[in-house]
Design a protein around this motif. Structure first.
Motif, short mmCIF file in Angstrom:
data_model
loop_
_atom_site.label_atom_id
_atom_site.label_comp_id
_atom_site.label_asym_id
_atom_site.label_seq_id
_atom_site.Cartn_x
_atom_site.Cartn_y
_atom_site.Cartn_z
N MET A 1 0.81 -1.18 0.00
CA MET A 1 0.00 0.00 0.00
C MET A 1 0.86 1.25 0.00
SD MET A 1 -3.16 0.85 0.12
CE MET A 1 -4.34 1.92 0.71
N ASP A 2 1.90 1.26 0.83
CA ASP A 2 2.80 2.41 0.86
C ASP A 2 3.49 2.60 -0.48
OD1 ASP A 2 2.26 3.18 3.42
OD2 ASP A 2 3.87 1.96 4.31
N ASP A 3 3.85 1.47 -1.13
CA ASP A 3 4.51 1.54 -2.43
C ASP A 3 3.56 2.15 -3.48
OD1 ASP A 3 6.72 1.09 -4.09
OD2 ASP A 3 5.75 -0.71 -4.90
N LEU A 4 2.31 1.73 -3.45
CA LEU A 4 1.32 2.26 -4.39
C LEU A 4 1.10 3.75 -4.14
CD1 LEU A 4 -0.69 1.71 -6.64
CD2 LEU A 4 -2.37 1.11 -4.90
N LEU A 5 0.98 4.16 -2.87
CA LEU A 5 0.81 5.56 -2.53
C LEU A 5 2.03 6.37 -2.97
CD1 LEU A 5 -0.98 7.69 -1.19
CD2 LEU A 5 0.13 7.13 0.97
N HIS A 6 3.21 5.82 -2.77
CA HIS A 6 4.45 6.49 -3.16
C HIS A 6 4.48 6.70 -4.68
CE1 HIS A 6 8.74 6.77 -4.22
NE2 HIS A 6 8.81 7.48 -3.07
N LYS A 7 4.10 5.69 -5.46
CA LYS A 7 4.07 5.79 -6.91
C LYS A 7 3.03 6.81 -7.37
CE LYS A 7 5.76 1.23 -8.09
NZ LYS A 7 5.47 -0.05 -8.70
N LEU A 8 1.89 6.84 -6.73
CA LEU A 8 0.83 7.78 -7.08
C LEU A 8 1.27 9.21 -6.81
CD1 LEU A 8 -2.06 8.22 -8.06
CD2 LEU A 8 -2.83 7.95 -5.70
N VAL A 9 1.84 9.46 -5.65
CA VAL A 9 2.31 10.81 -5.30
C VAL A 9 3.44 11.22 -6.24
CG1 VAL A 9 3.51 12.15 -3.51
CG2 VAL A 9 1.58 10.70 -2.89
N SER A 10 4.31 10.31 -6.54
CA SER A 10 5.42 10.59 -7.45
C SER A 10 4.90 10.94 -8.85
CB SER A 10 6.34 9.37 -7.52
OG SER A 10 7.40 9.60 -8.40
N ALA A 11 3.89 10.23 -9.33
CA ALA A 11 3.32 10.51 -10.65
C ALA A 11 2.64 11.88 -10.66
CB ALA A 11 2.33 9.42 -11.03
N VAL A 12 1.93 12.21 -9.59
CA VAL A 12 1.25 13.50 -9.50
C VAL A 12 2.27 14.63 -9.48
CG1 VAL A 12 -0.17 14.98 -8.01
CG2 VAL A 12 -0.85 12.62 -8.43
N ILE A 13 3.33 14.46 -8.69
CA ILE A 13 4.37 15.49 -8.62
C ILE A 13 5.07 15.63 -9.97
CG2 ILE A 13 6.60 16.08 -7.59
CD1 ILE A 13 5.53 14.90 -4.95
N THR A 14 5.37 14.53 -10.61
CA THR A 14 6.03 14.56 -11.92
C THR A 14 5.13 15.27 -12.94
OG1 THR A 14 7.21 12.51 -11.42
CG2 THR A 14 7.05 13.15 -13.73
N GLY A 15 3.85 14.96 -12.96
CA GLY A 15 2.92 15.60 -13.87
C GLY A 15 2.81 17.10 -13.62
N ALA A 16 2.78 17.47 -12.34
CA ALA A 16 2.69 18.88 -11.99
C ALA A 16 3.95 19.62 -12.43
CB ALA A 16 2.47 19.05 -10.49
N LEU A 17 5.11 18.99 -12.25
CA LEU A 17 6.37 19.62 -12.67
C LEU A 17 6.42 19.78 -14.20
CD1 LEU A 17 8.96 17.95 -10.29
CD2 LEU A 17 8.27 20.34 -10.33
N ILE A 18 5.96 18.78 -14.90
CA ILE A 18 5.94 18.86 -16.37
C ILE A 18 5.01 19.98 -16.82
CG2 ILE A 18 5.19 17.65 -18.46
CD1 ILE A 18 6.29 15.06 -17.15
N ALA A 19 3.83 20.10 -16.20
CA ALA A 19 2.88 21.16 -16.54
C ALA A 19 3.47 22.52 -16.22
CB ALA A 19 1.57 20.95 -15.80
N LEU A 20 4.15 22.65 -15.10
CA LEU A 20 4.76 23.92 -14.70
C LEU A 20 5.86 24.33 -15.67
CD1 LEU A 20 5.05 26.22 -12.67
CD2 LEU A 20 6.67 24.76 -11.40
N VAL A 21 6.72 23.39 -16.05
CA VAL A 21 7.77 23.68 -17.02
C VAL A 21 7.16 24.10 -18.36
CG1 VAL A 21 9.65 22.66 -18.37
CG2 VAL A 21 9.53 22.27 -15.91
N GLY A 22 6.13 23.41 -18.80
CA GLY A 22 5.45 23.78 -20.05
C GLY A 22 4.87 25.18 -19.98
N ALA A 23 4.20 25.50 -18.88
CA ALA A 23 3.60 26.83 -18.73
C ALA A 23 4.67 27.92 -18.70
CB ALA A 23 2.77 26.89 -17.45
N LEU A 24 5.77 27.66 -18.02
CA LEU A 24 6.86 28.64 -17.98
C LEU A 24 7.47 28.83 -19.37
CD1 LEU A 24 8.64 27.70 -14.63
CD2 LEU A 24 7.32 29.77 -15.13
#
Length: 131
Positions: A1-24
């Motif tokens: 469960m912790d591994d799944l939560l870690h992967k989910l949070v990591s994917a969300v953070i990665t997506g947010a960073l990609i969107a931020l870089v694109g917007a900038l």
């Protein structure tokens, strides 16, 4: 469960960073384009376009003034418009003869209405020469 939560949070953070870089990146490009456009020289308008816009404005004002019964003021506008149409036919040979003929016709009508028959006849002859 912790591994799944870690992967989910990591994917969300990665997506947010990609969107931020694109917007900038888009914002930086827009600013660069705006600076380049501001530094670019303004396009030079063709002289015939300036004359054409002015002649049409004068024709419109002439008609408005004549409709209001302000014949003397309409005559002044008609004289100026006719001169601009003459200039346009010199600047752009083969163009604007119909517009010039119409402007001369209106000028002739106003001259006649104001008792200037000789000038009206002269303007009519000029218009007839354009046919």
């Amino acid at each position: 469960m912790d591994d799944l939560l870690h992967k989910l949070v990591s994917a969300v953070i990665t997506g947010a960073l990609i969107a931020l870089v694109g917007a900038l990146s888009v914002a930086v490009r827009r600013r660069r384009v705006a600076r380049e456009e501001a530094a670019a020289p303004a396009p030079v308008e063709d002289r015939s376009q300036t004359l054409l816009r002015r002649a049409r404005d004068l024709d419109h004002r002439r008609d408005e003034l004549a409709a209001q019964g302000r014949q003397a003021e309409a005559l002044a506008q008609a004289r100026e418009a006719a001169e601009l149409w003459r200039e346009l036919t010199r600047v752009r040979p083969g163009r604007f003869h119909a517009e010039r003929r119409e402007a001369l016709g209106r000028l002739s009508e106003l001259l006649a209405a104001l008792g200037q028959g000789d000038q009206a006849a002269q303007v009519r002859r000029e218009a007839a020469g354009l046919s």
